[in-house]
Motif scaffolding. Sequence first.
Motif, PDB file in Angstrom:
ATOM      1  N   ILE A  50      10.412   6.227   5.986  1.00 39.62           N
ATOM      2  CA  ILE A  50       8.535   7.740   6.486  1.00 39.62           C
ATOM      3  C   ILE A  50       7.677   8.382   5.278  1.00 39.62           C
ATOM      4  O   ILE A  50       6.679   8.372   5.085  1.00 39.62           O
ATOM      5  N   LEU A  51       9.132   9.227   4.531  1.00 45.58           N
ATOM      6  CA  LEU A  51       8.418   9.562   3.341  1.00 45.58           C
ATOM      7  C   LEU A  51       7.197   9.069   2.478  1.00 45.58           C
ATOM      8  O   LEU A  51       6.168   9.572   2.081  1.00 45.58           O
ATOM      9  N   ASP A  52       7.911   7.714   2.341  1.00 39.39           N
ATOM     10  CA  ASP A  52       7.133   7.138   1.018  1.00 39.39           C
ATOM     11  C   ASP A  52       5.907   6.383   1.782  1.00 39.39           C
ATOM     12  O   ASP A  52       4.839   6.738   0.729  1.00 39.39           O
ATOM     13  N   VAL A  53       6.115   6.483   3.216  1.00 40.17           N
ATOM     14  CA  VAL A  53       4.782   6.206   3.848  1.00 40.17           C
ATOM     15  C   VAL A  53       3.128   7.303   3.462  1.00 40.17           C
ATOM     16  O   VAL A  53       2.465   7.029   3.108  1.00 40.17           O
ATOM     17  N   MET A  54       3.554   8.361   4.181  1.00 40.80           N
ATOM     18  CA  MET A  54       3.054   9.576   3.690  1.00 40.80           C
ATOM     19  C   MET A  54       2.823   9.876   2.179  1.00 40.80           C
ATOM     20  O   MET A  54       1.295  10.519   2.340  1.00 40.80           O
ATOM     21  N   ALA A  55       3.395   9.683   1.612  1.00 47.19           N
ATOM     22  CA  ALA A  55       3.626  10.726   0.050  1.00 47.19           C
ATOM     23  C   ALA A  55       2.489   9.798  -1.009  1.00 47.19           C
ATOM     24  O   ALA A  55       1.770   9.439  -1.760  1.00 47.19           O
ATOM     25  N   LYS A  56       2.338   8.110  -0.427  1.00 48.61           N
ATOM     26  CA  LYS A  56       2.097   7.475  -1.340  1.00 48.61           C
ATOM     27  C   LYS A  56       0.550   6.654  -0.148  1.00 48.61           C
ATOM     28  O   LYS A  56      -0.816   7.121  -1.223  1.00 48.61           O
ATOM     29  N   PRO A  57       0.556   6.030   0.730  1.00 44.52           N
ATOM     30  CA  PRO A  57      -0.692   5.528   1.165  1.00 44.52           C
ATOM     31  C   PRO A  57      -1.548   6.436   1.729  1.00 44.52           C
ATOM     32  O   PRO A  57      -2.616   6.712   1.791  1.00 44.52           O
ATOM     33  N   ILE A  58      -0.731   6.981   2.603  1.00 43.76           N
ATOM     34  CA  ILE A  58      -1.672   7.717   3.102  1.00 43.76           C
ATOM     35  C   ILE A  58      -2.097   9.212   2.655  1.00 43.76           C
ATOM     36  O   ILE A  58      -3.139   9.783   2.453  1.00 43.76           O
ATOM     37  N   PHE A  59      -1.509  10.031   1.749  1.00 44.73           N
ATOM     38  CA  PHE A  59      -1.743  10.441   0.430  1.00 44.73           C
ATOM     39  C   PHE A  59      -2.770   9.792  -0.648  1.00 44.73           C
ATOM     40  O   PHE A  59      -4.245  10.854  -0.067  1.00 44.73           O
ATOM     41  N   GLY A  60      -2.622   8.254  -0.502  1.00 41.07           N
ATOM     42  CA  GLY A  60      -4.081   8.014  -1.483  1.00 41.07           C
ATOM     43  C   GLY A  60      -5.329   7.832  -0.835  1.00 41.07           C
ATOM     44  O   GLY A  60      -6.351   7.565  -1.441  1.00 41.07           O
ATOM     45  N   PHE A  61      -5.154   7.169   0.942  1.00 40.88           N
ATOM     46  CA  PHE A  61      -6.330   7.143   2.116  1.00 40.88           C
ATOM     47  C   PHE A  61      -6.788   8.259   1.751  1.00 40.88           C
ATOM     48  O   PHE A  61      -8.246   9.031   2.073  1.00 40.88           O
ATOM     49  N   TRP A  62      -6.150   9.612   1.866  1.00 45.95           N
ATOM     50  CA  TRP A  62      -6.751  10.696   2.082  1.00 45.95           C
ATOM     51  C   TRP A  62      -7.880  11.193   0.470  1.00 45.95           C
ATOM     52  O   TRP A  62      -8.898  11.761   0.483  1.00 45.95           O
ATOM     53  N   LEU A  63      -7.383  10.698  -0.180  1.00 46.93           N
ATOM     54  CA  LEU A  63      -7.596  11.234  -1.575  1.00 46.93           C
ATOM     55  C   LEU A  63      -8.795  10.577  -1.644  1.00 46.93           C
ATOM     56  O   LEU A  63     -10.237  11.050  -2.183  1.00 46.93           O
ATOM     57  N   LEU A  64      -8.811   9.277  -1.444  1.00 47.23           N
ATOM     58  CA  LEU A  64     -10.125   8.789  -2.036  1.00 47.23           C
ATOM     59  C   LEU A  64     -11.225   8.426  -0.980  1.00 47.23           C
ATOM     60  O   LEU A  64     -12.231   9.049  -1.021  1.00 47.23           O
ATOM     61  N   PHE A  65     -10.757   8.513   0.153  1.00 41.11           N
ATOM     62  CA  PHE A  65     -12.410   9.501   1.752  1.00 41.11           C
ATOM     63  C   PHE A  65     -12.572  10.704   1.070  1.00 41.11           C
ATOM     64  O   PHE A  65     -13.730  10.672   1.367  1.00 41.11           O
ATOM     65  N   THR A  66     -11.993  11.711   1.044  1.00 43.33           N
ATOM     66  CA  THR A  66     -12.796  12.684  -0.236  1.00 43.33           C
ATOM     67  C   THR A  66     -12.986  12.705  -0.584  1.00 43.33           C
ATOM     68  O   THR A  66     -14.325  12.847  -1.067  1.00 43.33           O
TER      69      THR A  66
END
Length: 242
Positions: A192-208
């Motif tokens: 759960i932590l890895d999903v939030m810290a990597k894919p979700i982090f990545g999408f947030w960073l790239l979209f913004t």
Amino acid sequence: MAFRVPVQKRLFHILTAFITTFAAISYFAMASGDGISYNHIVLKESHKHTPDTTQDIYRSVYWARYVDWSITTPLLLLDLAFLAGLSGANILVAVIADLIMILTGLFAAFGNEGAQKWGYYAMACIAYLVIIYQLAVYGRQQAMAKDNKTGTFFTAIAGFTLVLWTIYPIIWGIADGSRTIGVDAEIVCYAILDVMAKPIFGFWLLFTHDATSATTLSIDGFWAHGAGKDGTIRVGEDDEGA
């Protein structure tokens, strides 16, 4: 998403792609039975009127996870460092502290019960405090110096990352450390932590990043165009080469 922007502005996209790729390989390895070992611990119990007894404990250690973290967490730090505009010195300190944190965590996972295990754990926590200082103090200062949007975004995404990273040693303490929870619960928590810290982090960073021009980092020279016709490597926009 990377093909929607020129190559000069793909740094965040490439770093994020590397992060998710290495994480996926790590989870494939663990799911297929690779990257797993066992830590053998012998617990000795003393009794007053009967002979001492020993208990052998074998706990699975997914060392592939630590290999994953040793590659992906420095890349995550580079994402945040480039977003904030950290200096090379600060980036080096943060990355080295991160590697120390991961490696001492691995040593602790295979450590003996008692001082050795918790000594390595303490070293990892101290290294993590160094990372927090680099991001929360120097990183925020640099991001706020750029403009308000960048400063606000960096504060949000760096805070999100640090909160998640703080949960990791807590999980380790109650899993590998004290063995309060089992291996299955440990796997679920880390996933759960890895999903939030990597894919979700990545999408947030790239979209913004794509929506806010102020956070767009552009790298020209060798990164975008390769070596010059005469074999020189350009690191800037000077047409005469470097």
